[in-house]
Design an enzyme around this catalytic site. Structure first.
Site, PDB file in Angstrom:
ATOM      1  N   SER A 148       8.809  25.893 -52.779  1.00 32.37           N
ATOM      2  CA  SER A 148       7.611  25.657 -51.653  1.00 32.37           C
ATOM      3  C   SER A 148       7.186  26.702 -50.779  1.00 32.37           C
ATOM      4  O   SER A 148       6.535  26.561 -49.805  1.00 32.37           O
ATOM      5  CB  SER A 148       8.455  24.326 -50.828  1.00 32.37           C
ATOM      6  OG  SER A 148       8.286  23.101 -51.314  1.00 32.37           O
TER       7      SER A 148
ATOM      8  N   LYS B  83       3.715  27.384 -50.476  1.00 30.58           N
ATOM      9  CA  LYS B  83       2.864  26.586 -49.315  1.00 30.58           C
ATOM     10  C   LYS B  83       2.277  27.795 -48.400  1.00 30.58           C
ATOM     11  O   LYS B  83       1.212  27.640 -47.966  1.00 30.58           O
ATOM     12  CB  LYS B  83       3.463  25.603 -48.901  1.00 30.58           C
ATOM     13  CG  LYS B  83       3.960  24.574 -49.613  1.00 30.58           C
ATOM     14  CD  LYS B  83       4.545  23.292 -48.825  1.00 30.58           C
ATOM     15  CE  LYS B  83       4.817  22.173 -49.559  1.00 30.58           C
ATOM     16  NZ  LYS B  83       5.754  22.278 -50.739  1.00 30.58           N
TER      17      LYS B  83
ATOM     18  N   SER C 234       7.480  20.430 -45.342  1.00 33.72           N
ATOM     19  CA  SER C 234       7.414  20.417 -46.778  1.00 33.72           C
ATOM     20  C   SER C 234       6.875  19.629 -47.437  1.00 33.72           C
ATOM     21  O   SER C 234       7.434  19.034 -48.537  1.00 33.72           O
ATOM     22  CB  SER C 234       8.775  21.133 -47.317  1.00 33.72           C
ATOM     23  OG  SER C 234       8.437  22.082 -48.579  1.00 33.72           O
TER      24      SER C 234
END
Length: 475
Positions: free
Chosen positions: A123, A126, A305
């Site tokens: 993640s 991102k 997230s």
């Protein structure tokens, strides 16, 4: 005493930026997966991690990006290397580790370890998606959901505009998730229809804004039912965001449409759902509601997230620039946009915008370069994105981290984006050193033992970052 003074100052500044909102999602790992390589990651059993308790304290909006400024002593590369050398060999970090540490004010490289090696970012990817979104949408951009008149008096069209955080009832002007209210849209529509004597309508959706597949082909089919991610759409309800163990609807747009029709009936206008359509240009508007700014939705996506929200915002950014809004196309848009910002994207190979895919690969250097864009305020909105990253021990996916004896001293002075997949753990963000110097850091660890190794890796990463924050590093 110097450490205490700096910590007190930073925490005071952070609280000064605090909001009254509490995240309405369960913070923590949203991307943990037990499947071995090379299969796509699958969700971890709920028993593999201790239960996550929703924090009751307010969530900070972000402390100032500048600590004591460029006047604070600058760590030396030799000092940083000496302090972190032993920790780089920590077996809990797995078979391979990439590290980049830089000074935020000058960009000076303080430590580079395998910085160019492409690694699974999870993640932390991102951050690249955020840079692309910030670079595309002007500051203050909001998303509009509206209802317009259809081709006949008894036909209306619900036009999706990208807001997947609609409150099913009235909107809350102080909220990010739920700023716009579907209930307000229903009330305005019902009032307009009743004023013309219309008491029965067909409601059709217009989903022509950033259309695309609901789930990526590179994601495990178990992700959506497990709540690891929601379906990616251009409209949705704030109360139906997916969280681990609590999946969202398979089709968010259909869920919104049925909710809207039922609520319209409760307002005295009987409604049935019609087939998808495209609203006529210039059709009379019966009602509209606007979201929180895209920048605030983006901050929420990174803090929690939230995979689906990140993908939706990135897809919309791709769409408004004329890119076909599929997952691979959106990923290509993210890569090209970041390259257009001056970042060398050599080694970047991504197939989604959220980092859920094990096929994603990003060098630590690229994540560091993106953080530098925020530190330098080089991209409108990116500085604020970095300011709003989760704060160690206080908010988002870091609220329950930095709690062990070897890392708790960094609570409140570290902000970062996390990332976790089977065998992978990542953290990238900013910290304030013992002397008040702001640094950026990126750590990508892979080859981590599954199961309990995930928690051990998190503790090792926290200790690594806390050690950097707790040193002067000038030897």
């Amino acid at each position: 005493m110097r450490r205490l003074a700096v910590a007190v100052g930073v925490v005071a500044a952070l609280l000064g930026y605090a909001t009254l909102d509490v995240y309405d999602r369960v913070p923590g790992i949203l991307t943990l997966a037990p499947a071995p390589d090379p299969a796509p990651a699958t969700p971890a059993p709920t028993t593999s991690l201790p239960p996550v308790v929703q924090p009751s304290r307010p969530t900070p909006a972000g402390m100032p990006l500048a600590a004591s400024g460029a006047q604070a002593p600058l760590p030396t590369p030799a000092g940083v290397a000496a302090v972190l050398a032993g920790m780089l060999g920590d077996a809990r970090l797995g078979a391979a580790v990439s590290v980049v540490v830089r000074d935020a004010a000058t960009g000076a490289h303080l430590l580079d370890v395998d910085a160019d090696a492409p690694r699974t970012p999870a993640s932390s990817l991102k951050l690249l998606a955020a840079a692309a979104v910030d670079a595309t949408f002007p500051p203050g951009t909001r998303l509009t959901t509206k209802v317009v008149q259809g081709p006949a008096p008894d036909q209306v069209v619900l036009v999706a505009g990208g807001d997947t955080l609609l409150d099913p009832g009235p909107g809350d002007p102080a909220a990010v998730s739920g700023r716009a209210g579907l209930g307000d849209l229903v009330a305005a529509t019902a009032t307009s229809l009743r004023s013309r004597g219309v008491t029965r309508v067909t409601v059709s959706p217009d989903l022509s804004h950033a259309p695309g597949p609901l789930m990526a082909p590179t994601w495990s089919s178990s992700f959506q039912p497990a709540g690891i991610t929601g379906a990616v759409a251009s409209i949705g309800l704030s109360t139906q965001r997916a969280t681990p163990g609590h999946p969202g609807p398979a089709d968010p747009a259909a869920a919104v449409l049925s909710t809207f029709a039922r609520a319209l009936g409760a307002q005295g206008v009987a409604a049935v759902v019609g087939p998808p359509t495209v609203a006529a240009a210039g059709a009379p508007v019966l009602g509209s509601v606007t979201s929180a700014p895209v920048a605030e939705q983006l901050a929420l996506a990174l803090a929690d997230s939230d995979n689906a929200l990140t993908e939706s915002l990135a897809r919309q950014a791709a769409f408004v620039t004329g890119t076909a809004p599929g997952f691979a196309e959106t990923a290509a848009f993210v890569r090209s946009t970041v390259a257009g910002l001056g970042v060398d994207v050599t080694g970047v190979a991504i197939v989604d915008a959220s980092g859920l895919s094990r096929e994603d690969a990003v060098p630590a250097r690229v994540l560091a370069d993106v953080l530098a864009l925020g530190a330098a305020d080089a991209v409108p909105g990116m500085r604020e994105t970095v300011r709003r990253l989760p704060v160690a021990g206080l908010s988002g996916t870091l609220w329950d981290r930095f709690a062990a004896a070897g890392s708790r001293g960094a609570a409140g002075v570290v902000r970062a984006k996390t990332g976790t997949l089977t065998g992978v753990s990542a953290v990238a963000g900013t910290l304030v050193t013992l002397d008040g110097r702001l640094l950026t850091f990126t750590v990508l660890a892979s080859g981590i033992a599954p199961g309990a190794g995930t928690l051990a890796a998190r503790e090792a990463l926290d200790r690594f970052v806390a050690t950097l924050a707790g040193c002067g590093c000038r030897s």
